[in-house]
Design an enzyme around this catalytic site. Structure first.
Site, mmCIF file in Angstrom:
data_model
loop_
_atom_site.group_PDB
_atom_site.id
_atom_site.type_symbol
_atom_site.label_atom_id
_atom_site.label_comp_id
_atom_site.label_asym_id
_atom_site.label_seq_id
_atom_site.Cartn_x
_atom_site.Cartn_y
_atom_site.Cartn_z
ATOM 1 C CG HIS A 129 -6.411 -1.073 7.906
ATOM 2 N ND1 HIS A 129 -6.344 0.234 8.097
ATOM 3 C CD2 HIS A 129 -5.290 -1.362 8.353
ATOM 4 C CE1 HIS A 129 -5.233 0.524 8.227
ATOM 5 N NE2 HIS A 129 -4.369 -0.518 8.805
ATOM 6 C CG ASP A 152 -0.322 -0.240 2.535
ATOM 7 O OD1 ASP A 152 0.929 -0.245 2.446
ATOM 8 O OD2 ASP A 152 -0.949 -0.640 3.493
ATOM 9 C CD GLU A 191 -8.591 2.178 6.313
ATOM 10 O OE1 GLU A 191 -8.792 1.269 7.279
ATOM 11 O OE2 GLU A 191 -7.799 3.341 6.298
ATOM 12 C CG ASN A 234 -9.479 0.360 10.715
ATOM 13 O OD1 ASN A 234 -8.547 -0.480 10.373
ATOM 14 N ND2 ASN A 234 -9.522 1.452 9.946
HETATM 15 P P1 PGA Z 1 1.375 -1.252 12.563
HETATM 16 O O1 PGA Z 1 0.107 -1.019 11.440
HETATM 17 O O2 PGA Z 1 1.895 -2.554 12.029
HETATM 18 O O3 PGA Z 1 1.981 0.022 12.577
HETATM 19 O O4 PGA Z 1 0.577 -1.534 13.771
HETATM 20 C C1 PGA Z 1 -0.831 -1.982 10.972
HETATM 21 C C2 PGA Z 1 -1.588 -1.658 9.951
HETATM 22 O O5 PGA Z 1 -2.180 -0.294 10.231
HETATM 23 O O6 PGA Z 1 -1.657 -2.179 9.027
#
Ligand code: PGA
Length: 240
Positions: free
Chosen positions: A134, A65, A139, A132
């Site tokens: 995702h 992403d 999302e 959340n």
């Molecule tokens: P993080 O993010 O590894 O910084 O916790 C994970 C994500 O949002 O995909």
């Protein structure tokens, strides 16, 4: 459901995931793999940078992403972060197909071009887990057929870009590999560490599948492995 769950002590987690990735690369030197950025994979990349030597040399790494609206050298950019934390530290780096958000006249076009690379086949997709639910920037609202695309990001994701990843401004959106491509990959690894991921990991693995938690759709994949440390796995009712 054929989820393989591997739970490890927090102190051993990064080394073990790195070892597993190196073993997978040894078994398939020309592997085409998708790698995430974020705080979760960073310690794995530190291990790999120290141990991978030339084992990535024939692989192809694709970005998962990317933010839209951040300047090329913004510290939060996913392409730059993956290069800094891993690719630039390897003696023999793999080919890197980043999401080329600056190379095309529009983010839509960059998403379409990235999808062409993904369509050529993915042996392994490695994912972090958003608070959340995702995966990538798929999302809440995403479904198993959501394609590679430009997305509107959740407020919590935008907050994280500035507060946790150091973005110099608030992104206008994101580009993500689609759920369709993730679910079509040969294997999927979901990484989760720390107690702040415990509730969402339990929801992803045990609550009914729902677009409200896109990670729940990963359970449809026939070769999903979840690598969790003990604090993240505390609500799963298993021990390492
Ligand atoms: P993080 O993010 O590894 O910084 O916790 C994970 C994500 O949002 O995909």
């Amino acid at each position: 459901m054929t989820v393989r769950l591997e739970v490890m002590p927090a102190g051993a987690w990064a080394g073990e995931v790195a070892s597993r990735l190196l073993a997978a690369l040894d078994a398939n030197r020309g592997m085409r793999l998708v790698l995430p950025t974020g705080d979760t994979p960073s310690p794995v990349y530190a291990e790999l940078a120290a141990r991978a030597a030339d084992r990535f040399g024939e692989a192809v790494v694709l970005g998962l992403d990317e933010w839209v609206g951040l300047p090329a050298h913004d510290p939060a950019r996913c392409d730059g972060r993956l290069r800094r934390e891993l690719l630039d530290r390897l003696v023999a780096p793999p080919a890197f197909r980043e999401i080329a958000v600056d190379a095309f006249p529009s983010p839509d076009r960059a998403a379409r071009e990235h999808d062409v690379h993904a369509q050529a086949g993915l042996d392994l997709v490695v994912l972090g887990l958003g608070g959340n639910g995702h995966v990538g920037f798929n999302e809440p609202g995403s479904t198993p057929t959501s394609p590679t695309r430009v997305v509107r990001l959740a407020e919590a994701t935008l907050d994280a870009s500035v507060e946790r990843y150091g973005a110099t401004l608030r992104p206008s959106g994101g580009i993500t590999l689609g759920m369709d491509r993730i679910l079509a990959a040969g294997a999927v690894w979901l990484l989760a560490t720390g107690s702040r991921k415990a509730a969402i990991l339990a929801r992803a693995l045990h609550a009914p599948e729902s677009p409200e938690c896109p990670a729940s759709f990963l359970r449809r994949h026939p070769a999903l492995t979840v690598f969790a440390d003990e604090p993240a796995a505390v609500r799963l009712g298993v021990s390492g």
